[in-house]
Design a protein around this motif. Structure first.
Motif, PDB file in Angstrom:
ATOM      1  N   PRO A  83     -40.091   1.303 -12.342  1.00 38.74           N
ATOM      2  CA  PRO A  83     -38.951   1.569 -11.897  1.00 38.74           C
ATOM      3  C   PRO A  83     -38.284   2.910 -12.798  1.00 38.74           C
ATOM      4  O   PRO A  83     -37.366   3.429 -12.468  1.00 38.74           O
ATOM      5  CB  PRO A  83     -38.052   0.531 -12.249  1.00 38.74           C
ATOM      6  CG  PRO A  83     -38.819  -0.675 -12.105  1.00 38.74           C
ATOM      7  CD  PRO A  83     -40.194  -0.120 -12.906  1.00 38.74           C
ATOM      8  N   LEU A  84     -38.938   2.932 -14.216  1.00 39.76           N
ATOM      9  CA  LEU A  84     -38.627   4.348 -14.771  1.00 39.76           C
ATOM     10  C   LEU A  84     -38.788   5.778 -13.880  1.00 39.76           C
ATOM     11  O   LEU A  84     -37.989   6.625 -14.181  1.00 39.76           O
ATOM     12  CB  LEU A  84     -39.377   4.441 -15.997  1.00 39.76           C
ATOM     13  CG  LEU A  84     -39.448   3.199 -16.928  1.00 39.76           C
ATOM     14  CD1 LEU A  84     -40.333   3.456 -18.119  1.00 39.76           C
ATOM     15  CD2 LEU A  84     -38.081   2.898 -17.452  1.00 39.76           C
ATOM     16  N   GLY A 111     -26.999  -2.599 -11.870  1.00 39.87           N
ATOM     17  CA  GLY A 111     -27.870  -3.026 -10.910  1.00 39.87           C
ATOM     18  C   GLY A 111     -29.164  -2.388 -11.619  1.00 39.87           C
ATOM     19  O   GLY A 111     -29.322  -2.196 -12.718  1.00 39.87           O
ATOM     20  N   GLY A 112     -29.975  -1.813 -10.562  1.00 37.11           N
ATOM     21  CA  GLY A 112     -31.251  -1.095 -11.095  1.00 37.11           C
ATOM     22  C   GLY A 112     -30.923   0.258 -11.840  1.00 37.11           C
ATOM     23  O   GLY A 112     -31.628   0.376 -12.983  1.00 37.11           O
ATOM     24  N   MET A 171     -31.443  -7.928  -2.681  1.00 40.06           N
ATOM     25  CA  MET A 171     -30.692  -6.459  -3.443  1.00 40.06           C
ATOM     26  C   MET A 171     -29.276  -6.185  -2.624  1.00 40.06           C
ATOM     27  O   MET A 171     -28.400  -5.981  -3.344  1.00 40.06           O
ATOM     28  CB  MET A 171     -31.662  -5.378  -3.104  1.00 40.06           C
ATOM     29  CG  MET A 171     -33.108  -5.462  -3.974  1.00 40.06           C
ATOM     30  SD  MET A 171     -34.314  -4.150  -3.239  1.00 40.06           S
ATOM     31  CE  MET A 171     -33.338  -2.565  -3.953  1.00 40.06           C
ATOM     32  N   ILE A 172     -29.195  -6.342  -1.341  1.00 38.72           N
ATOM     33  CA  ILE A 172     -28.001  -6.118  -0.785  1.00 38.72           C
ATOM     34  C   ILE A 172     -26.995  -6.958  -1.518  1.00 38.72           C
ATOM     35  O   ILE A 172     -25.780  -6.689  -1.428  1.00 38.72           O
ATOM     36  CB  ILE A 172     -28.002  -6.268   0.831  1.00 38.72           C
ATOM     37  CG1 ILE A 172     -29.060  -4.973   1.260  1.00 38.72           C
ATOM     38  CG2 ILE A 172     -26.698  -6.202   1.408  1.00 38.72           C
ATOM     39  CD1 ILE A 172     -29.455  -4.823   2.718  1.00 38.72           C
ATOM     40  N   LYS A 173     -27.389  -8.207  -1.409  1.00 36.64           N
ATOM     41  CA  LYS A 173     -26.415  -9.264  -2.318  1.00 36.64           C
ATOM     42  C   LYS A 173     -26.253  -9.106  -3.770  1.00 36.64           C
ATOM     43  O   LYS A 173     -25.522  -9.744  -4.544  1.00 36.64           O
ATOM     44  CB  LYS A 173     -26.906 -10.775  -1.773  1.00 36.64           C
ATOM     45  CG  LYS A 173     -26.648 -11.005  -0.250  1.00 36.64           C
ATOM     46  CD  LYS A 173     -27.079 -12.441  -0.201  1.00 36.64           C
ATOM     47  CE  LYS A 173     -28.500 -12.812  -0.137  1.00 36.64           C
ATOM     48  NZ  LYS A 173     -28.932 -14.113   0.342  1.00 36.64           N
ATOM     49  N   TYR A 225     -33.634  -6.843 -12.863  1.00 39.35           N
ATOM     50  CA  TYR A 225     -32.739  -5.751 -12.174  1.00 39.35           C
ATOM     51  C   TYR A 225     -33.384  -4.950 -11.016  1.00 39.35           C
ATOM     52  O   TYR A 225     -32.866  -4.025 -10.577  1.00 39.35           O
ATOM     53  CB  TYR A 225     -32.174  -5.099 -13.144  1.00 39.35           C
ATOM     54  CG  TYR A 225     -30.915  -5.867 -13.788  1.00 39.35           C
ATOM     55  CD1 TYR A 225     -29.586  -5.940 -13.032  1.00 39.35           C
ATOM     56  CD2 TYR A 225     -30.950  -6.707 -14.988  1.00 39.35           C
ATOM     57  CE1 TYR A 225     -28.628  -6.520 -13.485  1.00 39.35           C
ATOM     58  CE2 TYR A 225     -29.742  -7.571 -15.265  1.00 39.35           C
ATOM     59  CZ  TYR A 225     -28.752  -7.395 -14.882  1.00 39.35           C
ATOM     60  OH  TYR A 225     -27.744  -8.008 -14.947  1.00 39.35           O
ATOM     61  N   ARG A 226     -34.746  -5.134 -10.976  1.00 38.05           N
ATOM     62  CA  ARG A 226     -35.381  -4.290 -10.227  1.00 38.05           C
ATOM     63  C   ARG A 226     -36.767  -5.176  -9.590  1.00 38.05           C
ATOM     64  O   ARG A 226     -37.430  -5.811 -10.651  1.00 38.05           O
ATOM     65  CB  ARG A 226     -36.044  -2.954 -11.135  1.00 38.05           C
ATOM     66  CG  ARG A 226     -36.565  -1.869 -10.162  1.00 38.05           C
ATOM     67  CD  ARG A 226     -35.008  -1.301  -9.316  1.00 38.05           C
ATOM     68  NE  ARG A 226     -35.243   0.036  -9.210  1.00 38.05           N
ATOM     69  CZ  ARG A 226     -34.476   0.787  -8.616  1.00 38.05           C
ATOM     70  NH1 ARG A 226     -33.237   0.202  -8.179  1.00 38.05           N
ATOM     71  NH2 ARG A 226     -34.519   2.216  -8.471  1.00 38.05           N
ATOM     72  N   PHE A 227     -37.001  -5.268  -8.165  1.00 29.32           N
ATOM     73  CA  PHE A 227     -37.973  -5.691  -7.656  1.00 29.32           C
ATOM     74  C   PHE A 227     -39.333  -4.853  -7.650  1.00 29.32           C
ATOM     75  O   PHE A 227     -38.924  -3.388  -7.772  1.00 29.32           O
ATOM     76  CB  PHE A 227     -37.878  -6.240  -6.140  1.00 29.32           C
ATOM     77  CG  PHE A 227     -37.048  -7.100  -5.864  1.00 29.32           C
ATOM     78  CD1 PHE A 227     -37.296  -8.568  -6.437  1.00 29.32           C
ATOM     79  CD2 PHE A 227     -35.874  -7.021  -5.297  1.00 29.32           C
ATOM     80  CE1 PHE A 227     -36.451  -9.661  -6.308  1.00 29.32           C
ATOM     81  CE2 PHE A 227     -34.843  -8.114  -4.813  1.00 29.32           C
ATOM     82  CZ  PHE A 227     -35.372  -9.138  -5.430  1.00 29.32           C
TER      83      PHE A 227
END
Lengths: 347, 347
Positions: B156-157, B185-186, B331-333, B338-340
């Protein structure tokens, strides 16, 4: 107390008419100014009609004031009787906060005292503006005016001038920059003069082709009619800065698309309604929208001195006090080139 | 051609499912990467569902890619077989414009090639992202990945990391600054880690009290629930910077009121709808709203090296490829901390 004559709006719907009121007796640091000219700012209309909310009636507008000092308080050092003097948009502030100490009194974090329709630092006394024969102001909020320039043309520098000068200086606009001035009215025509004087390549963006010749005369190098889709498309991603002087609702996203990567649009006109902002238009090229409000006292003096040095004044149409209501109607139609200034001798 | 397996959306309404496609044969400067992890960015959902417009189907999302080089083109200098490698949001650009030459390829003024659902510089070939077994990318758009860090946490970086790192560096955020991170979040959780690491005093602003403990654990010093009117009032005029990671419509004027004089709110989340902007909120204290998008290649490498040095990674939940549709719903919820990250071995 000092008896003063002026013109006031009695309420949001009323025309302006004759009004008698009192100014405070001079304090140690006060200056009494006999007003010679008072510029007519578009915000005078917004305020007289309470279009931004918060107007206090009876309301004497006017914050582009030039005149001559006729009396000084016991401790006044900066002015003497007979000096030319100016008063702009603010007449006091807390003097203690970080912004005041930095000379950015316009961003005072405690309380800003506007020249009219506001409250003094005592949070009780209402202020009355320049559509009047005299004003009493603390010397720290009074500007020195050069005798080299046309006094009527100087009056609008106190608001229209500093409002455009300050952001151009703050964002260090000058040689090598492409600058768009959005809207060619009281603020816009001063923005063109300053930006050109600072060495920038200046484009006027206007909805009206009738402004094209004036734009060039004022010093602009180019003109874009914002209603011309082809011209707008051609201008995309081309400006380092836009100075947006429009105070009516308008499409800011179309303007943002004209900015280069890292470009900045500076808003100095206050739309009474919220504007619609597309965030992706900012993100895709690291663009910025900023706001800027008049300038501090030190910077206003610097601007006045710069104007005296470079022979810059506002283009004005001098009117009699009794014609103020008609002037408002003409301003709303954009029918003024480029600032009305009231000859206070007619009051 | 190189045969690749992936997961794709067939159209805006479809769930993601298995998809076989071909990558180009290696050119002289290409690197073939066997993908190990692919992060799941919120923009993957927007794109898979065509919520921003312009999606190209079948659509293989994924622009937070880490893996190992398995083959290199004849002229590749920067990578050798066996090296860890990363691919982020862009895989090519014009390389000639001012932005490209400055290393700001993300602001390319000619054509930016996104990692998926975009067109290559030939303006014909569609790009496919990281929810797949392999990717072929020009070495100039591939990052070096340290073996010191958890690979899943590094993925995610490449988007969430650089999207928050770049503006914090561009605006020189650090010691002495009060920074608010809007949305946890992410993007937000990385913004907290970086801003705290750079020495700023960090506040998380969120609509959800349930994020308060996490905020502190991630390095934030304070927490404000933006639904708490009293807390919002107390926070007025207090932030030098706000990094706004929210990608849904929200009240930006309330956030602008939290900025100090000369404060800047940087938008990194893209709301699909326009937002309502009060110009007077910007003008009264010379405030700024800016946008920022990911970062250039040089800066992304700098960020990855900084993370290796400071032991910074994303907090992730590793999932199997088949669980991607459920992950989108979670994710929408806001149900991810903090990241899949997809374990591509499960594909």
């Amino acid at each position: 107390m000092i008896n003063v004559r002026g013109y006031a709006a009695a309420n949001a719907k009323a025309l302006l008419g004759p009004f008698k009121f009192e100014r405070r007796e001079l304090r140690a640091h006060d200056v009494l100014i006999d007003i010679i000219y008072s510029g007519v700012c578009h915000s005078d209309i917004h305020m007289a009609r309470d279009e931004w909310g918060g107007s206090i009636y009876p309301l004497v507008p006017g914050h582009e004031i030039v005149g001559r000092v006729s009396r000084v308080g016991s401790d006044v050092k900066a002015f003497k009787v007979g000096d030319l003097a100016g008063v702009g948009v603010l007449v006091d502030s807390c003097r203690q906060c970080t912004s005041c100490k930095q000379g950015n009194e316009q961003y005072c974090e405690v309380h800003l005292v506007p020249t009219y329709s506001g409250l003094e630092m005592d949070m009780k006394t209402v202020t009355y503006g320049g559509y009047s024969t005299q004003i009493v102001t603390d010397e720290n909020y009074v500007l020195h005016i050069s005798d080299k320039l046309s006094l009527a043309g100087v009056a609008p520098l106190l608001c229209a001038g500093i409002t455009t000068y300050s952001p151009l200086r703050h964002w260090k606009v000058g040689k090598g920059h492409k600058v768009g001035v959005v809207g060619l009215g009281g603020l816009g025509h001063m923005a063109v003069k300053f930006a050109a004087s600072f060495g920038a390549e200046v484009t006027v963006l206007s909805t009206s082709d009738s402004k094209q010749n004036d734009a060039k005369k004022l010093g602009a190098h180019h003109f874009v009619n914002t209603k011309d889709d082809a011209a707008m498309k051609k201008a995309r991603n081309s400006f380092d800065f836009l100075l947006n002087t429009v105070s009516a609702p308008h499409n800011i996203n179309a303007l943002i698309s004209l900015l280069k990567v890292n470009g900045t649009m500076i808003m100095v006109g206050i739309s009474p309604e919220d504007l619609s902002l597309s965030v992706s238009g900012l993100i895709s090229k690291r663009k910025t929208i900023a706001g800027s409000m008049i300038g501090g006292l030190r910077e206003t003096q610097e601007m006045l001195d710069y104007c005296a040095d470079k022979n810059i004044v506002s283009d004005v149409e001098v009117i009699a006090m009794k014609d103020i209501n008609e002037a408002y109607e003409r301003m709303i139609k954009g029918d003024v080139r480029y600032r009305f200034v009231i000859d206070i001798a007619t009051l």
